[in-house]
Enzyme design. Structure first.
Site, PDB file in Angstrom:
ATOM      1  N   SER A  75      -3.228  -6.781   8.373  1.00 39.37           N
ATOM      2  CA  SER A  75      -3.936  -7.278   7.204  1.00 39.37           C
ATOM      3  C   SER A  75      -2.978  -8.022   6.263  1.00 39.37           C
ATOM      4  CB  SER A  75      -4.641  -6.107   6.522  1.00 39.37           C
ATOM      5  OG  SER A  75      -5.588  -6.538   5.585  1.00 39.37           O
ATOM      6  N   TYR A  76      -2.930  -7.621   4.995  1.00 39.46           N
ATOM      7  CA  TYR A  76      -2.042  -8.280   4.036  1.00 39.46           C
ATOM      8  C   TYR A  76      -0.594  -8.233   4.510  1.00 39.46           C
ATOM      9  CZ  TYR A  76      -0.160  -9.677  -0.526  1.00 39.46           C
ATOM     10  OH  TYR A  76       0.489 -10.338  -1.546  1.00 39.46           O
ATOM     11  N   ASP A 116     -13.802  -8.346  12.711  1.00 41.48           N
ATOM     12  CA  ASP A 116     -12.832  -8.309  11.619  1.00 41.48           C
ATOM     13  C   ASP A 116     -13.057  -9.492  10.691  1.00 41.48           C
ATOM     14  OD1 ASP A 116     -10.515  -7.619  10.098  1.00 41.48           O
ATOM     15  OD2 ASP A 116      -9.446  -9.229  11.140  1.00 41.48           O
ATOM     16  N   TYR A 132       0.801  -1.224   0.000  1.00 43.73           N
ATOM     17  CA  TYR A 132       0.000   0.000   0.000  1.00 43.73           C
ATOM     18  C   TYR A 132       0.835   1.277   0.000  1.00 43.73           C
ATOM     19  CZ  TYR A 132      -3.411  -3.535   1.296  1.00 43.73           C
ATOM     20  OH  TYR A 132      -4.195  -4.671   1.320  1.00 43.73           O
ATOM     21  N   TRP A 157     -11.729  -4.475  -2.386  1.00 47.75           N
ATOM     22  CA  TRP A 157     -10.279  -4.526  -2.192  1.00 47.75           C
ATOM     23  C   TRP A 157      -9.546  -4.416  -3.528  1.00 47.75           C
ATOM     24  CZ3 TRP A 157      -6.854  -9.296  -2.151  1.00 47.75           C
ATOM     25  CH2 TRP A 157      -5.574  -9.010  -1.656  1.00 47.75           C
ATOM     26  N   HIS A 166     -12.215  -4.316  10.999  1.00 53.42           N
ATOM     27  CA  HIS A 166     -10.901  -4.212  10.379  1.00 53.42           C
ATOM     28  C   HIS A 166     -10.370  -2.780  10.413  1.00 53.42           C
ATOM     29  CE1 HIS A 166      -7.790  -6.234   8.061  1.00 53.42           C
ATOM     30  NE2 HIS A 166      -7.709  -5.183   7.262  1.00 53.42           N
TER      31      HIS A 166
END
Length: 573
Positions: free
Chosen positions: A112-113, A249, A41, A160, A284
């Protein structure tokens, strides 16, 4: 303390690709343990990531390396989610450990990722990696990420792909890519329409992010997904994990699995003994414990909890060797009582499954106005309830563990009131008697139902709800099961009754005196989950034939004991 920042460090990988990173460290010649955050990101913003205080981490005696992953930001290579993160992360750890500013001990962190990239690197067992923090991270990329219960997570995946994987790149490309940027912005502005007709999005996705099509073409478990699955590599992980999740989440199931996997199967004593778990009343993106219509109190805020302090304690134990095993291994926020409580492990000891059996009378269970009920003993007589699944008019999503367009303000996630949904005749409601004493439920919630349907297939969606004395019906957790059979089995013959197990997810909740337990059962939960067209077609191409309405019958009674299993805490703490 003065901080030194080195921008655009070049990190070579084993295949010759070069990734770029920024290094943050105290202005000192000392070699320090180094933390690595690998992100798709962009490196801008808070270097340690949302919710973490970079200066505190550095002051505590750590360096911080923030890296654009392959094909993102200024890093080389071609980006495709998931597959390269294990090898690239391990190469990055080895490179960092060999630098003069690192003392040879490395930790990884991320949300997250980013947290999943840390786990995938840990699965490659680089020698220098001693600790990871996986904040709201999945345990694999099929179940719990792209799919749940075998059903495509349309709401999350489409948003996403458009907003996080595609939009930053087309905007960064500048005026020369204005046409693509405009198309992506238009798609995001009309995403509610795209949810209803997802085929309209495929032309754009196939052109700009073709890997999304491949996720859709692999609805079943198999080798495609096993290429990158943290839950397949726990025995190789020598790094101790701090796992942080939220009851609302979307990746909570993965967080809990990652903790339990490392605790029981980790590849070192440190991985097993130093694993810790924290679960709060968060979605989240909402970390303060305040949602529209529901406030959990100031102690629910992750900044009051001091999530940065939790990271420092974890890395001090695992990278610097200060202190022994954690005194508080599992810390969860009990909703309903709205307080934090510690436990020795997860699954929580002293929990027993309690079955509540589904039944109904002459009015049946259709909507909350019906007479569907939950009983702690098996009902004496057989019965059934029926609902019509209409793909053209699916049951709307109302809160829960979603990650969609309203994620930052709680517009479509969290503990929302279900009363509007429960007025629908295609939603079966089974409600228990008012509690005479507090009922504490901590763990995974499961539904076992006996169902038949008039068509080739339909999904079974279910929710656990707390009904307060004033009538508010607050969602606690929810789940779904594809085609009321294993995805790989194909459609069932119409009319055949089968037993179906639906995993609703985990809770840590207290049903207060006067509150009632409620179960909702329906054929859809849209747009969180893709709608089953009722045709029994290929799950990779669900809309290849016109949709069909399907009548679903839920059977209950002694011979077909449909029931809800609640993990009830049997001892008070």
């Amino acid at each position: 303390m003065r901080i030194v920042v080195e921008h655009d460090l070049e990190i070579p990988l084993r295949d010759g690709t070069v990734l770029q990173a920024d290094l943050y460290r105290p202005d000192s010649r000392a070699s320090l343990p180094t933390l690595i955050r690998r992100t798709p990101y962009g490196r801008a913003g808070e270097p340690a990531g949302p919710g973490l205080d970079t200066r505190r981490l550095l002051t505590a005696g750590y360096g911080l390396l923030v890296q654009d992953i392959r094909g993102r930001g200024s890093s080389g290579g071609e980006f495709e989610p998931f597959w390269a993160e294990g090898a690239d992360g391990a190469d990055t750890v080895d490179w960092a450990a060999a630098q003069p500013w690192c003392d040879g001990r490395v930790g990884m962190l991320g949300r997250s990722y980013e947290g999943s990239t840390a786990l995938l690197a840990a699965g490659r067992a680089p020698q220098a990696l001693h600790a990871v923090s996986a904040h709201m991270a999945g345990s694999e990329f099929r179940e719990g990420w792209c799919y749940q219960g075998g059903v495509f997570q349309l709401g999350f995946v489409l948003h996403w792909a458009l907003a996080d994987l595609l939009l930053p790149g087309v905007l960064a490309a500048g005026p020369g890519n204005a046409g693509a940027a405009q198309r992506v912005l238009d798609a995001l502005d009309s995403i509610e329409d795209l949810y209803r007709t997802p085929d309209l999005a495929w032309e754009l996705l196939d052109e700009l992010v073709p890997y999304v099509r491949r996720w859709r073409e692999h609805p079943r478990p198999g080798p495609y997904w096993l290429r990158a699955a943290p839950n397949r590599t726990y025995p190789a992980m020598r790094a101790a994990g701090l796992h942080i999740g939220g009851w609302y989440d979307i990746f909570l199931g993965g967080t809990l699995e990652n903790y339990a996997g490392g605790r029981r199967h980790g590849g070192s004593a440190a991985a097993r003994e130093h694993a810790t778990l924290v679960v709060g009343p968060w979605s989240h993106c909402i970390r303060g414990g305040v949602f529209p219509g529901r406030r959990y109190g100031v102690r629910a805020d992750d900044q009051v909890l001091d999530v940065t302090g939790l990271h420092i304690e974890h890395f001090d134990r695992t990278l610097k060797g200060t202190g022994g095993p954690p005194a508080e291994r599992v810390r969860i926020f009990l909703t309903g009582a709205d307080r934090w409580q510690t436990f020795p492990d997860w699954p929580v000891p002293d929990v027993s499954p309690v079955a509540l059996y589904l039944t109904s009378g002459a009015r049946h269970a259709n909507s909350a106005a019906g007479d569907g009920a939950l009983f702690p003993g098996r009902p004496p007589a057989a019965g059934s309830d029926r609902f019509l699944h209409d793909p053209g008019d699916p049951v709307p999503t109302a809160g829960g563990a979603t990650l969609m367009t309203g994620m930052f303000v709680g517009a479509d996630c969290g503990p929302q009131d279900q009363r509007a949904v429960e007025r629908r005749a295609d939603v079966l409601c089974y409600t228990g008697a008012p509690q005479t004493a507090a009922l504490t439920v901590v763990g995974e919630v499961t539904l076992v139902v006996h169902v038949s349907c008039s068509g080739p297939a339909t999904d079974i969606a279910a929710k656990l709800v707390d009904v307060s004395p004033d009538g508010r019906a607050e969602i606690l957790c929810d789940g779904i099961r594809a085609g009321y059979a294993e995805c790989a089995d194909g459609p069932r013959l119409p009319g055949r009754t089968v037993e179906v197990t639906v995993r609703l997810g985990a809770v840590g909740h207290v049903f207060a005196p006067g509150h009632r337990v409620r179960l909702e059962v329906a054929g859809s939960n849209f747009p969180r989950f893709e709608v089953n067209p009722g045709t029994g077609g290929d799950p990779a191409e669900p809309w290849s034939r016109p949709c069909e309405m399907v009548a679903t019958t839920l059977h209950h009674g002694r011979s077909r004991p449909s029931h809800l299993l609640l993990p009830v805490l049997t001892t008070s703490r």
